[in-house]
Write a protein that holds these residues in place. Structure first.
Motif, short mmCIF file in Angstrom:
data_model
loop_
_atom_site.label_atom_id
_atom_site.label_comp_id
_atom_site.label_asym_id
_atom_site.label_seq_id
_atom_site.Cartn_x
_atom_site.Cartn_y
_atom_site.Cartn_z
N HIS A 172 0.83 -1.19 0.00
CA HIS A 172 0.00 0.00 0.00
C HIS A 172 0.87 1.26 0.00
N LEU A 173 0.27 2.34 -0.41
CA LEU A 173 0.92 3.65 -0.37
C LEU A 173 0.48 4.38 0.89
N TYR A 174 1.44 4.89 1.64
CA TYR A 174 1.17 5.62 2.88
C TYR A 174 1.62 7.07 2.71
N ARG A 175 0.85 8.00 3.24
CA ARG A 175 1.19 9.41 3.17
C ARG A 175 0.87 10.08 4.51
N ALA A 176 1.46 11.24 4.75
CA ALA A 176 1.11 12.02 5.93
C ALA A 176 -0.30 12.58 5.74
N LYS A 177 -1.03 12.69 6.82
CA LYS A 177 -2.37 13.30 6.74
C LYS A 177 -2.25 14.73 6.20
N ASN A 178 -3.22 15.09 5.38
CA ASN A 178 -3.27 16.41 4.73
C ASN A 178 -2.25 16.55 3.60
N SER A 179 -1.55 15.45 3.27
CA SER A 179 -0.65 15.47 2.12
C SER A 179 -1.45 15.48 0.82
N ARG A 180 -0.86 16.04 -0.24
CA ARG A 180 -1.50 16.07 -1.55
C ARG A 180 -1.21 14.80 -2.36
N LEU A 181 -0.35 13.94 -1.86
CA LEU A 181 -0.02 12.72 -2.59
C LEU A 181 -1.30 11.96 -2.93
N GLY A 182 -1.41 11.54 -4.19
CA GLY A 182 -2.61 10.85 -4.63
C GLY A 182 -2.32 9.53 -5.32
N TRP A 183 -3.30 8.66 -5.30
CA TRP A 183 -3.22 7.33 -5.94
C TRP A 183 -4.63 6.92 -6.31
N ASP A 184 -4.87 6.75 -7.63
CA ASP A 184 -6.21 6.42 -8.10
C ASP A 184 -6.32 4.98 -8.59
N GLY A 185 -5.32 4.18 -8.29
CA GLY A 185 -5.30 2.80 -8.76
C GLY A 185 -4.52 2.62 -10.03
N ARG A 186 -4.16 3.75 -10.66
CA ARG A 186 -3.37 3.69 -11.90
C ARG A 186 -2.17 4.63 -11.87
N HIS A 187 -2.33 5.79 -11.24
CA HIS A 187 -1.28 6.79 -11.25
C HIS A 187 -1.06 7.36 -9.85
N ILE A 188 0.21 7.60 -9.53
CA ILE A 188 0.58 8.33 -8.32
C ILE A 188 0.85 9.78 -8.71
N THR A 189 0.23 10.69 -7.98
CA THR A 189 0.37 12.11 -8.30
C THR A 189 0.92 12.87 -7.10
N HIS A 190 1.49 14.05 -7.40
CA HIS A 190 2.05 14.93 -6.37
C HIS A 190 3.11 14.23 -5.54
N ALA A 191 4.04 13.61 -6.26
CA ALA A 191 5.14 12.88 -5.60
C ALA A 191 6.48 13.49 -5.99
N ASP A 192 6.57 14.82 -5.94
CA ASP A 192 7.79 15.50 -6.37
C ASP A 192 9.01 15.12 -5.55
N LYS A 193 8.83 14.89 -4.24
CA LYS A 193 9.95 14.52 -3.38
C LYS A 193 10.28 13.03 -3.48
N GLY A 194 9.42 12.27 -4.08
CA GLY A 194 9.67 10.85 -4.27
C GLY A 194 8.94 9.97 -3.26
#
Length: 252
Positions: free
Chosen positions: A116-138
């Motif tokens: 699974h993909l984990y992010r900090a709460k209120n992060s803009r990181l997104g995952w729609d099942g096909r693409h990861i978005t807003h992952a500029d820092k990696g």
């Protein structure tokens, strides 16, 4: 008389040695991976291999090693095999997977696990099942794990400098990376065990990947003992479906 006795002793020793079950030398990663690998040796994968050994009447010797070294030892033929490992085409160079029609046979898997993909709460990181978005820092992932290659195929920056799920999740909270791609059970267990992580992370659905995991054998071992390797793979499937193994995994 002395020569006769010596001959008899040698014969008895050789007969006794011949009667001993063959020892198969395996390795697994030395970091705990709940519920599969535990420091007390009672992880489900460790229990499974004990049941396989009992079922076949063989000795299985297991070492816990850093994951990258474990793979290297098996690739070089210094150990007979390793568990638990997911399939990737490049991993065919490590050793022999149980195959059917040229592809790994999921019927002979040890287990199925997810990332699974984990992010900090209120992060803009997104995952729609096909693409990861807003992952500029990696995205951070564990050293030597197959998800690293999948993330790289998606042209994402990947930090794979750490083995610890807890350390990686702290990187997320510190803002060093945008998210973490981790085996779901291991990450959930790390969060449950560390109050500093609780309530601060989101686990994004759907899973990044759902993968079967296998016991694989070194090319050298499989070349020497293909029949034994196949018996062990068959026993893995039998144990996985057995009531005794089900009883060893309450709540799973």
């Amino acid at each position: 008389m002395i020569r006769v006795l010596s001959g008899l002793c040698a014969c008895l020793w050789l007969c006794q040695a011949a009667s001993q079950p063959p020892a198969v030398r395996l390795c697994h990663e030395d970091a705990p991976s709940y519920p599969w690998l535990l420091e007390n040796g009672r992880g489900l994968s460790q229990i499974m291999m004990g049941m396989v050994a009992d079922r076949l009447g063989i000795a299985i010797q297991t070492e816990a090693l850093p994951w990258v070294r474990c793979m290297a030892e098996v690739k070089a033929g210094r150990l007979d095999g390793l568990y638990k490992v997911s399939y990737a085409p490049e991993r065919m160079a490590l050793g022999e997977f149980p195959l059917k029609h040229g592809q790994p046979d999921a019927a002979l898997r040890m287990l199925t696990d997810s990332y699974h993909l984990y992010r900090a709460k209120n992060s803009r990181l997104g995952w729609d099942g096909r693409h990861i978005t807003h992952a500029d820092k990696g995205i951070a992932a564990q050293t030597g794990f197959s998800i690293v290659g999948q993330l790289q195929q998606w042209d994402l920056r990947v930090d794979s400098s750490s083995r610890s799920a807890a350390v990686i999740l702290r990187k997320v909270l510190l803002g060093r990376v945008d998210g973490a791609a981790l085996q779901s059970r291991a990450a959930d267990d790390a969060i449950a065990a560390d109050p500093s992580l609780q309530g601060k992370l989101d686990k994004l659905e759907p899973p990044l990947a759902v993968k079967p995991y296998y016991l694989i054998f070194s090319h050298d071992f499989y070349l020497r003992q293909p029949a034994l390797a196949r018996r062990i793979w068959d026993a893995v499937a039998e144990v996985r479906a057995s009531p005794a193994y089900a009883a060893a995994r309450p709540g799973q």
